[in-house]
Design a protein around this motif. Structure first.
Motif, PDB file in Angstrom:
ATOM      1  N   SER A  62       0.824  -1.213   0.000  1.00  0.00           N
ATOM      2  CA  SER A  62       0.000   0.000   0.000  1.00  0.00           C
ATOM      3  C   SER A  62       0.856   1.260   0.000  1.00  0.00           C
ATOM      4  CB  SER A  62      -0.930   0.010   1.213  1.00  0.00           C
ATOM      5  OG  SER A  62      -0.184  -0.051   2.423  1.00  0.00           O
ATOM      6  N   ILE A  63       2.076   1.178  -0.520  1.00  0.00           N
ATOM      7  CA  ILE A  63       2.961   2.329  -0.569  1.00  0.00           C
ATOM      8  C   ILE A  63       2.321   3.428  -1.408  1.00  0.00           C
ATOM      9  CG2 ILE A  63       4.179   1.287  -2.512  1.00  0.00           C
ATOM     10  CD1 ILE A  63       6.683   2.760  -1.633  1.00  0.00           C
ATOM     11  N   PRO A  64       2.363   4.682  -0.980  1.00  0.00           N
ATOM     12  CA  PRO A  64       1.786   5.769  -1.785  1.00  0.00           C
ATOM     13  C   PRO A  64       2.461   5.862  -3.154  1.00  0.00           C
ATOM     14  CG  PRO A  64       2.188   6.512   0.459  1.00  0.00           C
ATOM     15  CD  PRO A  64       2.815   5.167   0.342  1.00  0.00           C
ATOM     16  N   VAL A  65       1.668   6.229  -4.149  1.00  0.00           N
ATOM     17  CA  VAL A  65       2.165   6.272  -5.519  1.00  0.00           C
ATOM     18  C   VAL A  65       3.273   7.304  -5.675  1.00  0.00           C
ATOM     19  CG1 VAL A  65       1.521   6.748  -7.913  1.00  0.00           C
ATOM     20  CG2 VAL A  65      -0.014   5.445  -6.454  1.00  0.00           C
ATOM     21  N   ASP A  66       3.136   8.465  -5.019  1.00  0.00           N
ATOM     22  CA  ASP A  66       4.159   9.495  -5.169  1.00  0.00           C
ATOM     23  C   ASP A  66       5.497   9.049  -4.579  1.00  0.00           C
ATOM     24  OD1 ASP A  66       3.161   9.439  -2.646  1.00  0.00           O
ATOM     25  OD2 ASP A  66       3.028  11.611  -2.384  1.00  0.00           O
ATOM     26  N   GLU A  67       5.447   8.280  -3.478  1.00  0.00           N
ATOM     27  CA  GLU A  67       6.687   7.746  -2.923  1.00  0.00           C
ATOM     28  C   GLU A  67       7.285   6.677  -3.834  1.00  0.00           C
ATOM     29  OE1 GLU A  67       6.241   6.424   1.054  1.00  0.00           O
ATOM     30  OE2 GLU A  67       5.309   8.278   1.774  1.00  0.00           O
ATOM     31  N   LEU A  68       6.404   5.858  -4.431  1.00  0.00           N
ATOM     32  CA  LEU A  68       6.889   4.812  -5.331  1.00  0.00           C
ATOM     33  C   LEU A  68       7.575   5.423  -6.557  1.00  0.00           C
ATOM     34  CD1 LEU A  68       7.029   1.795  -5.974  1.00  0.00           C
ATOM     35  CD2 LEU A  68       4.793   2.001  -7.077  1.00  0.00           C
ATOM     36  N   LYS A  69       7.060   6.532  -7.060  1.00  0.00           N
ATOM     37  CA  LYS A  69       7.696   7.205  -8.193  1.00  0.00           C
ATOM     38  C   LYS A  69       9.123   7.618  -7.855  1.00  0.00           C
ATOM     39  CE  LYS A  69       3.521   9.063 -10.351  1.00  0.00           C
ATOM     40  NZ  LYS A  69       2.783  10.298 -10.724  1.00  0.00           N
ATOM     41  N   ALA A  86       7.332  -8.446  -9.964  1.00  0.00           N
ATOM     42  CA  ALA A  86       6.845  -8.665  -8.601  1.00  0.00           C
ATOM     43  C   ALA A  86       5.447  -8.068  -8.410  1.00  0.00           C
ATOM     44  CB  ALA A  86       7.825  -8.041  -7.600  1.00  0.00           C
ATOM     45  N   TRP A  87       5.249  -6.833  -8.892  1.00  0.00           N
ATOM     46  CA  TRP A  87       3.918  -6.225  -8.776  1.00  0.00           C
ATOM     47  C   TRP A  87       2.906  -6.964  -9.635  1.00  0.00           C
ATOM     48  CZ3 TRP A  87       2.281  -3.116  -5.167  1.00  0.00           C
ATOM     49  CH2 TRP A  87       3.183  -2.320  -4.473  1.00  0.00           C
ATOM     50  N   PHE A  88       3.357  -7.509 -10.760  1.00  0.00           N
ATOM     51  CA  PHE A  88       2.452  -8.285 -11.595  1.00  0.00           C
ATOM     52  C   PHE A  88       1.962  -9.534 -10.864  1.00  0.00           C
ATOM     53  CE2 PHE A  88       1.981 -11.906 -14.494  1.00  0.00           C
ATOM     54  CZ  PHE A  88       0.924 -11.455 -15.266  1.00  0.00           C
ATOM     55  N   PHE A  89       2.862 -10.215 -10.134  1.00  0.00           N
ATOM     56  CA  PHE A  89       2.451 -11.397  -9.379  1.00  0.00           C
ATOM     57  C   PHE A  89       1.428 -11.030  -8.303  1.00  0.00           C
ATOM     58  CE2 PHE A  89       6.490 -13.567 -10.818  1.00  0.00           C
ATOM     59  CZ  PHE A  89       5.830 -14.544 -11.523  1.00  0.00           C
ATOM     60  N   LEU A  90       1.651  -9.912  -7.617  1.00  0.00           N
ATOM     61  CA  LEU A  90       0.676  -9.469  -6.610  1.00  0.00           C
ATOM     62  C   LEU A  90      -0.669  -9.179  -7.257  1.00  0.00           C
ATOM     63  CD1 LEU A  90       2.801  -7.061  -4.377  1.00  0.00           C
ATOM     64  CD2 LEU A  90       2.092  -9.404  -3.871  1.00  0.00           C
ATOM     65  N   LEU A  91      -0.649  -8.510  -8.402  1.00  0.00           N
ATOM     66  CA  LEU A  91      -1.889  -8.202  -9.104  1.00  0.00           C
ATOM     67  C   LEU A  91      -2.587  -9.473  -9.570  1.00  0.00           C
ATOM     68  CD1 LEU A  91      -3.851  -6.202 -10.417  1.00  0.00           C
ATOM     69  CD2 LEU A  91      -2.300  -6.095 -12.383  1.00  0.00           C
ATOM     70  N   LEU A 340      -5.501  -0.661  -6.439  1.00  0.00           N
ATOM     71  CA  LEU A 340      -4.250  -0.198  -5.832  1.00  0.00           C
ATOM     72  C   LEU A 340      -3.038  -0.837  -6.521  1.00  0.00           C
ATOM     73  CD1 LEU A 340      -5.099  -0.241  -2.014  1.00  0.00           C
ATOM     74  CD2 LEU A 340      -4.700   1.764  -3.438  1.00  0.00           C
ATOM     75  N   HIS A 341      -3.108  -2.134  -6.748  1.00  0.00           N
ATOM     76  CA  HIS A 341      -1.986  -2.825  -7.395  1.00  0.00           C
ATOM     77  C   HIS A 341      -1.801  -2.346  -8.842  1.00  0.00           C
ATOM     78  CE1 HIS A 341      -1.472  -5.039  -3.876  1.00  0.00           C
ATOM     79  NE2 HIS A 341      -2.183  -6.131  -4.131  1.00  0.00           N
ATOM     80  N   ASP A 343      -2.496   0.641  -9.995  1.00  0.00           N
ATOM     81  CA  ASP A 343      -1.875   1.969  -9.936  1.00  0.00           C
ATOM     82  C   ASP A 343      -0.370   1.865  -9.724  1.00  0.00           C
ATOM     83  OD1 ASP A 343      -4.346   3.060 -10.289  1.00  0.00           O
ATOM     84  OD2 ASP A 343      -4.677   3.528  -8.171  1.00  0.00           O
ATOM     85  N   ARG A 344       0.043   0.979  -8.854  1.00  0.00           N
ATOM     86  CA  ARG A 344       1.464   0.862  -8.552  1.00  0.00           C
ATOM     87  C   ARG A 344       2.221   0.161  -9.686  1.00  0.00           C
ATOM     88  NH1 ARG A 344      -1.583   2.104  -4.990  1.00  0.00           N
ATOM     89  NH2 ARG A 344      -1.021   3.058  -2.998  1.00  0.00           N
ATOM     90  N   LEU A 345       1.600  -0.841 -10.290  1.00  0.00           N
ATOM     91  CA  LEU A 345       2.224  -1.463 -11.454  1.00  0.00           C
ATOM     92  C   LEU A 345       2.330  -0.463 -12.603  1.00  0.00           C
ATOM     93  CD1 LEU A 345       3.354  -3.862 -12.995  1.00  0.00           C
ATOM     94  CD2 LEU A 345       1.004  -4.590 -13.492  1.00  0.00           C
ATOM     95  N   GLN A 346       1.309   0.369 -12.780  1.00  0.00           N
ATOM     96  CA  GLN A 346       1.341   1.366 -13.836  1.00  0.00           C
ATOM     97  C   GLN A 346       2.458   2.382 -13.597  1.00  0.00           C
ATOM     98  OE1 GLN A 346      -0.811   1.279 -16.660  1.00  0.00           O
ATOM     99  NE2 GLN A 346       0.805   2.671 -17.312  1.00  0.00           N
ATOM    100  N   THR A 347       2.711   2.706 -12.331  1.00  0.00           N
ATOM    101  CA  THR A 347       3.817   3.612 -12.008  1.00  0.00           C
ATOM    102  C   THR A 347       5.153   3.010 -12.446  1.00  0.00           C
ATOM    103  OG1 THR A 347       2.580   4.475 -10.119  1.00  0.00           O
ATOM    104  CG2 THR A 347       4.958   4.847 -10.135  1.00  0.00           C
ATOM    105  N   ILE A 348       5.332   1.714 -12.190  1.00  0.00           N
ATOM    106  CA  ILE A 348       6.559   1.036 -12.628  1.00  0.00           C
ATOM    107  C   ILE A 348       6.637   1.030 -14.159  1.00  0.00           C
ATOM    108  CG2 ILE A 348       7.889  -1.086 -12.501  1.00  0.00           C
ATOM    109  CD1 ILE A 348       7.592   0.223  -9.812  1.00  0.00           C
TER     110      ILE A 348
END
Length: 660
Positions: A62-69, A86-91, A340-341, A343-348
């Motif tokens: 659940s890391i914030p997107v702005d921090e992940l960027k 890794a994020w793909f496996f979680l998704l 949520l997943h 959004d974070r995968l899209q950031t990557i």
């Protein structure tokens, strides 16, 4: 092809190139393995041998997107591919859980539907039995027998429906994935009922205790049960609340879940001790449901108590519906976690795209799993699903926040550009030499562009990828450039007319055999009002491509008057009258000076011309006055204005009789 049309196509081509260039396209070299006939796996289409275990950003899902960027910015392309895997496996795990829960909901709906059919059949049998047991005097024997047969048929239908419900329960119990998915919903539903039952028993025990004397032995036994039950309820509520507020991937989640299971058993034991009989241990809810359905079916075969059976079915249906609704809530929460997943995968993926990596397979997967299928026939589940989505953090709340942000940006940007347009208008008016049409065009363009800028800015703030939108606009503009060549040419010509200002509104122009006053100029057309009241609307392309004669384009305008006199008239006297006339008129300019000269000889007259300059705004009035003054001067000097004389000589042939 006309120049304006070429110019419009050139504008469209430049727009397409500019918009198309804003959406990056990356090419990847073809590996040698792609030449083989082996079908590549998902990750082989992205990167060779990704290492999801080497990822560092998935420790906190659940890391914030702005921090992940900020975390992924310094990573290399290879490291980013590991993070994406890794994020793909979680998704994928979350999508798998959603699919299993949706399947469990469908199985639960089949079971509920079968039980409802059984309850309706039992009710029909009950009504038929009542009709057969209390016949009226008017009823015949055949009608009574028909009611009895109807009762038997309804009981058979109820037994068949119970068999279908039992089959659905057995399928849920025997399928490990379904059982694991449903188990949590069943536990949560049973926990609510157990807690409610414990509190009801606690109230009864307290009422019974208050009726006893403190020194009695029963008082002490009841007080001990109350204390045990209160402790069990408090421990269970504390463990449940702690488990609900903890993320499933937290380090202490397993320990908290085990503690909740212990407090659940303690609560069930406290309830059993309070009511004086032990509970059923070791059986799951589905096993108990199967046993209950078998017992109801057995009751229907013997002498049944239909009212009691229908009551049991109604209670069982209510419990099954609660479990189904809990599953719907669970799938709504899972869908929020899926968002949520994503959004974070899209950031990557955005960072990979910036550094030249291939993200197309990931994007296709994300597009494939987006969205939610809703069964509109499940009315109770539909309401729970919509309410859960509305209250979820990644559902309704997110959309409400986005709508507020979107509306707020538009509410700020649009008035800002309106004010900017007003300021531009004030500045251009003070400059003084800015053409009116150009000033209006610039002001309107600034005001209307505020809406477009506001929309794009609002979409960008909401993290909407503008590349496909701009590419779509570019492609559409390229197609429209060919489909609407004439219209675009008119727009280009209108812009050039506004920019170069060959005429202004109110000017007297002669154009395409049209003579009149300019009434309006738009990007597409020019409207001219003729002197006889006609309204001419001319496409700007034709206006720009033809000769434009603006009679009022300058501050001064020449008056030309030509008069014919006879050969025997004194030309010097005629010139004197002309000269005195123009000198005596107050609105004839001295510079440039007027001039008079014999123009030409005709067959019977001499043409004398007068040229004089006056103010453009007073042209027609001065011209009319000069005509009157010249006419009077020539009349006073007994000089007649010649007019052509035409003599026609002809003959008429007498008609003769045809016979002669």
């Amino acid at each position: 092809m006309p120049k304006v049309r070429i110019l419009s196509l050139l504008f469209a081509a430049i727009l397409v190139v500019w918009l198309g260039g804003m959406s990056p396209v990356h090419s990847q070299p073809m590996s040698a393995s792609s030449e083989s006939n082996t079908e590549p796996t998902f990750f082989q289409t992205v990167v060779d041998h990704p290492k999801p275990a080497a990822a560092t950003t998935t420790d906190n899902s659940s890391i914030p997107v702005d921090e992940l960027k900020l975390l992924v910015k310094p990573l290399t392309l290879e490291e980013l591919q590991n993070e994406a895997a890794a994020w793909f496996f979680l998704l994928k795990q979350k999508v798998q859980a959603i699919s299993e829960t949706e399947i469990a909901i469908k199985h639960r709906n089949r079971k509920i539907q079968a039980m409802e059919e059984a309850a309706n059949a039992v009710q029909n049998a009950q009504e038929a039995a009542s009709a057969a047991a209390q016949p009226s005097k008017s009823e015949e024997y055949s009608q009574i027998e028909q009611a009895k047969e109807q009762r038997k048929q309804s009981i058979r239908q109820a037994q068949q429906a119970l068999q279908r419900a039992k089959k659905a329960a057995v399928n849920i119990q025997s399928d490990y994935s379904l059982r694991a998915t449903v188990e949590q919903a069943e536990i949560e539903t049973q926990d609510k009922k157990t807690l409610q039952q414990a509190k009801e028993i606690l109230d009864k025990l307290e009422q019974e205790r208050d009726k006893k004397e403190p020194n009695q032995s029963k008082y002490k036994k009841i007080a001990k049960k109350i204390e045990t039950l209160q402790t069990a309820i408090a421990d269970f509520e504390t463990a449940r609340d702690k488990e609900q507020t903890m993320e499933p991937d937290a380090p202490d989640y397993i320990e908290v879940s085990q503690n909740l299971a212990i407090t659940r058993e303690n609560l069930q034991a406290a309830i059993a001790d309070a009511v004086g009989f032990p509970g059923i241990a070791g059986a799951t809810f589905e096993q108990q449901s199967i046993s209950e359905l078998e017992a109801i079916a057995q009751s229907l075969q013997s002498d049944p108590n239909l009212e009691k059976i229908r009551s049991k079915l109604t209670n069982a249906i209510a419990t099954e519906t609660e479990i189904k609704n809990q599953l719907v809530k669970d799938v709504t929460e899972l869908q929020g976690e899926r968002t949520l997943h994503i959004d974070r995968l899209q950031t990557i993926l955005d960072e990979i795209d910036k550094k030249g990596g291939l993200i197309a397979p990931y994007q296709k997967y994300i597009q494939a799993i987006r969205g939610t299928e809703i069964d509109v026939r499940d009315t109770s589940g539909l309401g729970v699903r919509l309410m859960g989505w509305w209250q979820s953090e990644q559902g309704g709340r997110r959309w409400r926040n986005n709508i507020v942000i979107f509306t707020g940006i538009l509410a700020i940007v649009t008035p800002f550009f309106q004010i900017l347009g007003w300021l531009l208008q004030q500045i251009l008016q003070r400059v003084g030499n800015t053409p009116l049409l150009l000033r209006q065009f610039l002001v309107v363009s600034v005001k209307r562009s505020g809406i477009l800028v506001g929309l794009l800015l609002a979409l960008a703030v909401l993290q909407v990828n503008l590349g496909p939108i701009l590419a779509l606009l570019g492609g559409a503009s390229f197609i429209l450039a060919f489909a609407l060549q004439t219209n675009i040419s008119n727009f280009a010509s209108g812009f050039l007319l506004i920019l170069y200002q060959p005429f202004r509104i109110g000017d007297e122009v002669q154009l395409l055999d049209i003579w009149g006053e300019v009434e309006a100029v738009t990007l597409a057309t020019t409207r001219i009002r003729g002197f006889n009241g006609e309204a001419f609307t001319i496409p700007n392309e034709r206006v720009w491509q033809n000769v434009i004669q603006n009679n009022t384009g300058t501050r001064s305008r020449r008056i030309y008057i030509r008069i014919q006199v006879d050969y025997y008239e004194n030309l010097a006297e005629v010139e004197r009258i002309f000269r005195e006339t123009v000198r005596s008129h107050p609105f004839i300019f001295d510079n440039p000076p007027p001039y008079i000269l014999p123009w030409e000889y005709t067959n019977s007259t001499i043409c004398v011309g007068l040229c004089a300059w006056t103010d453009t705004q007073k042209f027609w009035d001065v011209r009319r006055e000069l005509f009157e003054m010249i006419q009077n001067g020539l009349a006073n000097a007994n000089i007649a204005i010649a007019y052509p004389t035409e003599i026609r000589i002809g003959y008429q042939q007498a008609k003769t009789d045809a016979s002669t």
